[in-house]
Design a protein around this motif. Structure first.
Motif, short mmCIF file in Angstrom:
data_model
loop_
_atom_site.label_atom_id
_atom_site.label_comp_id
_atom_site.label_asym_id
_atom_site.label_seq_id
_atom_site.Cartn_x
_atom_site.Cartn_y
_atom_site.Cartn_z
N VAL A 136 64.65 65.89 12.16
CA VAL A 136 63.99 67.15 11.84
C VAL A 136 64.93 68.24 12.35
CG1 VAL A 136 62.01 68.65 12.28
CG2 VAL A 136 61.67 66.19 11.98
N ALA A 137 65.45 69.07 11.43
CA ALA A 137 66.47 70.05 11.78
C ALA A 137 65.99 71.46 11.42
CB ALA A 137 67.77 69.74 11.04
N CYS A 138 66.23 72.40 12.34
CA CYS A 138 65.79 73.78 12.14
C CYS A 138 66.88 74.75 12.56
CB CYS A 138 64.58 74.10 13.01
SG CYS A 138 63.30 72.89 13.01
N ARG A 139 66.96 75.86 11.83
CA ARG A 139 67.81 76.96 12.26
C ARG A 139 67.04 78.25 12.06
NH1 ARG A 139 73.47 79.29 9.85
NH2 ARG A 139 73.83 80.78 11.52
N GLU A 140 66.99 79.06 13.10
CA GLU A 140 66.26 80.32 13.07
C GLU A 140 67.08 81.44 13.71
OE1 GLU A 140 63.15 80.72 11.64
OE2 GLU A 140 63.33 78.62 11.06
N SER A 141 66.67 82.66 13.46
CA SER A 141 67.27 83.82 14.13
C SER A 141 66.18 84.85 14.34
CB SER A 141 68.40 84.40 13.28
OG SER A 141 67.90 84.86 12.05
N ALA A 142 65.28 84.55 15.23
CA ALA A 142 64.11 85.41 15.43
C ALA A 142 64.38 86.63 16.31
CB ALA A 142 62.97 84.59 16.03
#
Length: 175
Positions: A136-142
């Motif tokens: 399970v892979a995620c990329r964010e820039s919150a």
């Protein structure tokens, strides 16, 4: 649960998202991909990352889901134009993914969790549809920051936060 994407799927937004590929936006996946993998790309938007994934797993299959149909026709047309056939695009809610448990080798999301009401539940759903031992892979820039101070960028941030609150989005930039 109501789905709200503050910046919407207008042509200008889709254009800015269309340059994304696995190489420039999800390079952390590259060492883990195998030619026969089954991959789910959640919040696929215009499909550029999804198509890039499909090219890297020629003997596998990639499914791109988006919570509204708006960008999916363009994603399908792009896949066809690039000769990518091991791919499917469909509507799907990240809080209730329309797949059986243990279906995908990789479940990927890029810049989506920051826009939804319950990212923890979404991650649980992603884990549910990932195979045992899958990724399970995620990329964010919150969080955003800039230097030097800019009146224009500060005003943009203020307007964006007001728009998010008005539309009911819970995760505010920088908040």
């Amino acid at each position: 649960m109501t789905q709200i994407y503050t910046t919407d799927h207008s042509a200008s937004v889709l254009r800015t998202h269309s340059w994304r590929t696995v190489t420039n936006s999800a390079p952390y996946l590259l060492p883990h991909l195998k030619p026969d993998m089954k991959i789910l790309d959640v919040g696929c938007g215009p499909g550029s990352i999804t198509i890039s994934l499909a090219k890297l797993v020629p003997d596998g299959h990639v499914t791109g889901v988006e919570y509204v149909p708006d960008p999916l026709e363009g994603a399908r047309a792009l896949a066809q134009a690039e000769g990518v056939s091991n791919i499917t695009f469909q509507e799907g809610n990240i809080h209730a993914l329309p797949f059986e448990d243990n279906t995908f080798d990789v479940v990927h999301v890029h810049q989506v969790l920051q826009h939804i009401a319950d990212p923890i539940h979404a991650l649980s759903e992603m884990r549910r549809v990932a195979k045992e031992g899958g990724i399970v892979a995620c990329r964010e820039s919150a969080e955003l920051s800039w230097y030097p101070d800019s009146v224009g960028i500060s005003k943009w941030r203020e307007v964006t936060e007001l728009m998010q609150r008005a539309k009911g989005e819970v995760h505010i930039l920088g908040g």
